[in-house]
Design a protein around this motif. Structure first.
Motif, short mmCIF file in Angstrom:
data_model
loop_
_atom_site.label_atom_id
_atom_site.label_comp_id
_atom_site.label_asym_id
_atom_site.label_seq_id
_atom_site.Cartn_x
_atom_site.Cartn_y
_atom_site.Cartn_z
N VAL A 28 0.85 -1.19 0.00
CA VAL A 28 0.00 0.00 0.00
C VAL A 28 0.89 1.24 0.00
O VAL A 28 0.64 2.20 -0.75
N ASN A 29 1.92 1.24 0.84
CA ASN A 29 2.84 2.37 0.93
C ASN A 29 3.56 2.62 -0.40
O ASN A 29 3.66 3.77 -0.87
N GLU A 30 4.07 1.57 -1.00
CA GLU A 30 4.77 1.69 -2.28
C GLU A 30 3.83 2.22 -3.37
O GLU A 30 4.20 3.09 -4.16
N ALA A 31 2.62 1.67 -3.42
CA ALA A 31 1.65 2.12 -4.43
C ALA A 31 1.28 3.58 -4.21
O ALA A 31 1.19 4.36 -5.18
N ALA A 32 1.08 3.97 -2.97
CA ALA A 32 0.73 5.35 -2.68
C ALA A 32 1.90 6.29 -3.02
O ALA A 32 1.68 7.40 -3.52
N LEU A 33 3.13 5.85 -2.75
CA LEU A 33 4.30 6.66 -3.12
C LEU A 33 4.37 6.82 -4.63
O LEU A 33 4.58 7.93 -5.14
N ALA A 34 4.15 5.74 -5.36
CA ALA A 34 4.18 5.81 -6.82
C ALA A 34 3.09 6.74 -7.34
O ALA A 34 3.33 7.56 -8.24
N LEU A 35 1.88 6.64 -6.80
CA LEU A 35 0.79 7.52 -7.22
C LEU A 35 1.10 8.98 -6.91
O LEU A 35 0.86 9.87 -7.74
N ALA A 36 1.64 9.23 -5.73
CA ALA A 36 1.97 10.61 -5.35
C ALA A 36 3.02 11.18 -6.29
O ALA A 36 2.91 12.33 -6.73
N LYS A 37 4.04 10.39 -6.60
CA LYS A 37 5.12 10.88 -7.45
C LYS A 37 4.68 11.00 -8.91
O LYS A 37 4.95 12.01 -9.56
N LEU A 39 1.37 10.64 -10.40
CA LEU A 39 0.12 11.33 -10.73
C LEU A 39 0.07 12.76 -10.19
O LEU A 39 -0.43 13.66 -10.86
N LEU A 40 0.56 12.94 -8.98
CA LEU A 40 0.53 14.27 -8.38
C LEU A 40 1.78 15.08 -8.70
O LEU A 40 1.79 16.29 -8.51
N GLY A 41 2.82 14.38 -9.12
CA GLY A 41 4.06 15.06 -9.49
C GLY A 41 4.85 15.63 -8.33
O GLY A 41 5.64 16.55 -8.51
N VAL A 42 4.66 15.06 -7.14
CA VAL A 42 5.38 15.57 -5.97
C VAL A 42 6.77 14.94 -5.92
O VAL A 42 7.03 13.92 -6.54
N GLY A 43 7.65 15.55 -5.14
CA GLY A 43 9.01 15.04 -4.99
C GLY A 43 9.07 13.85 -4.06
O GLY A 43 8.07 13.42 -3.49
N ASP A 44 10.28 13.36 -3.89
CA ASP A 44 10.51 12.17 -3.08
C ASP A 44 10.06 12.35 -1.63
O ASP A 44 9.44 11.47 -1.05
N HIS A 45 10.39 13.48 -1.02
CA HIS A 45 10.07 13.70 0.39
C HIS A 45 8.57 13.92 0.60
O HIS A 45 7.97 13.32 1.49
N ALA A 46 7.96 14.76 -0.21
CA ALA A 46 6.51 14.99 -0.09
C ALA A 46 5.75 13.70 -0.38
O ALA A 46 4.74 13.40 0.27
N ALA A 51 2.20 9.19 1.17
CA ALA A 51 2.04 7.73 1.20
C ALA A 51 1.82 7.19 2.61
O ALA A 51 1.22 6.12 2.80
N PHE A 52 2.25 7.93 3.62
CA PHE A 52 2.10 7.49 5.01
C PHE A 52 0.63 7.35 5.41
O PHE A 52 0.27 6.39 6.10
N VAL A 53 -0.23 8.23 4.95
CA VAL A 53 -1.63 8.24 5.40
C VAL A 53 -2.38 6.96 5.01
O VAL A 53 -2.94 6.29 5.89
N PRO A 54 -2.43 6.57 3.74
CA PRO A 54 -3.13 5.32 3.44
C PRO A 54 -2.43 4.09 4.03
O PRO A 54 -3.10 3.13 4.43
N ALA A 55 -1.10 4.13 4.11
CA ALA A 55 -0.38 2.97 4.66
C ALA A 55 -0.68 2.79 6.14
O ALA A 55 -0.95 1.66 6.59
N PHE A 98 11.53 7.68 8.16
CA PHE A 98 11.83 8.82 7.31
C PHE A 98 13.29 9.23 7.38
O PHE A 98 13.90 9.57 6.36
N VAL A 99 13.87 9.20 8.57
CA VAL A 99 15.29 9.55 8.71
C VAL A 99 16.15 8.60 7.88
O VAL A 99 17.04 9.04 7.14
N VAL A 100 15.86 7.31 7.99
CA VAL A 100 16.61 6.33 7.20
C VAL A 100 16.39 6.59 5.71
O VAL A 100 17.35 6.63 4.92
N TYR A 101 15.14 6.77 5.31
CA TYR A 101 14.79 7.04 3.90
C TYR A 101 15.54 8.28 3.39
O TYR A 101 16.19 8.23 2.34
N ALA A 102 15.46 9.39 4.12
CA ALA A 102 16.09 10.64 3.69
C ALA A 102 17.61 10.51 3.61
O ALA A 102 18.23 11.01 2.66
N LEU A 103 18.20 9.85 4.61
CA LEU A 103 19.65 9.66 4.58
C LEU A 103 20.08 8.80 3.39
O LEU A 103 21.09 9.10 2.74
N LEU A 104 19.31 7.77 3.11
CA LEU A 104 19.66 6.90 2.00
C LEU A 104 19.53 7.61 0.66
O LEU A 104 20.44 7.55 -0.18
#
Length: 141
Positions: A28-37, A39-46, A51-55, A98-104
């Motif tokens: 669910v998280n991965e799909a929501a991230l893909a949709l956000a990026k 369809l909505l055209g948002v960046g990696d952090h946004a 994606a956090f909300v539906p997940a 998020f800290v791990v994600y952002a650092l990576l």
């Protein structure tokens, strides 16, 4: 190991059930991230925040039904309060995630800096936080 033994083991271990729900929540998280990026055209952090909300909502519901069914709140008010506690406590796990994600994505070499892989690694880090807090603070009926 037979399929029966796997189901028996799952039925006895809250952590394994929590992990299974989290594994489904990962998709669910991965799909929501893909949709956000895409369809909505948002960046990696946004995209991560969107994606956090539906997940988190999906995993709250799954853990209510599978992991902590014997401890789940009753009624609409109780469920809403439980969901709010789940979101609040999972925010700590999400912060670690998020800290791990952002650092990576910011500093790691390829392929660790690919947002989808970084998300998966962050989710694993957050798992320990989320299970402990869900068990102690969220599902307590």
């Amino acid at each position: 190991m037979t399929i029966e033994r796997i189901f028996l083991r799952l039925s006895r271990s809250r952590f394994l059930r929590f992990s299974v729900v989290g594994g489904a929540g990962f998709f669910v998280n991965e799909a929501a991230l893909a949709l956000a990026k895409e369809l909505l055209g948002v960046g990696d952090h946004a995209g991560w925040f969107i994606a956090f909300v539906p997940a988190v909502t999906f995993t709250w519901w799954g853990n209510r039904k599978l992991t902590f069914a014997d401890k789940a709140s009753d009624g609409h008010v109780g469920m809403l309060a439980e969901w709010a506690r789940f979101v609040a406590t999972n925010s700590l796990g999400a912060a670690a995630n998020f800290v791990v994600y952002a650092l990576l994505i910011g500093y790691a070499p390829f392929p660790l800096n690919v947002p989808y892989l970084a998300l998966a690694i962050g989710i694993l880090v957050g798992l320990v936080f989320n299970f402990t807090l869900a068990k102690r603070l969220v599902f307590r009926n």
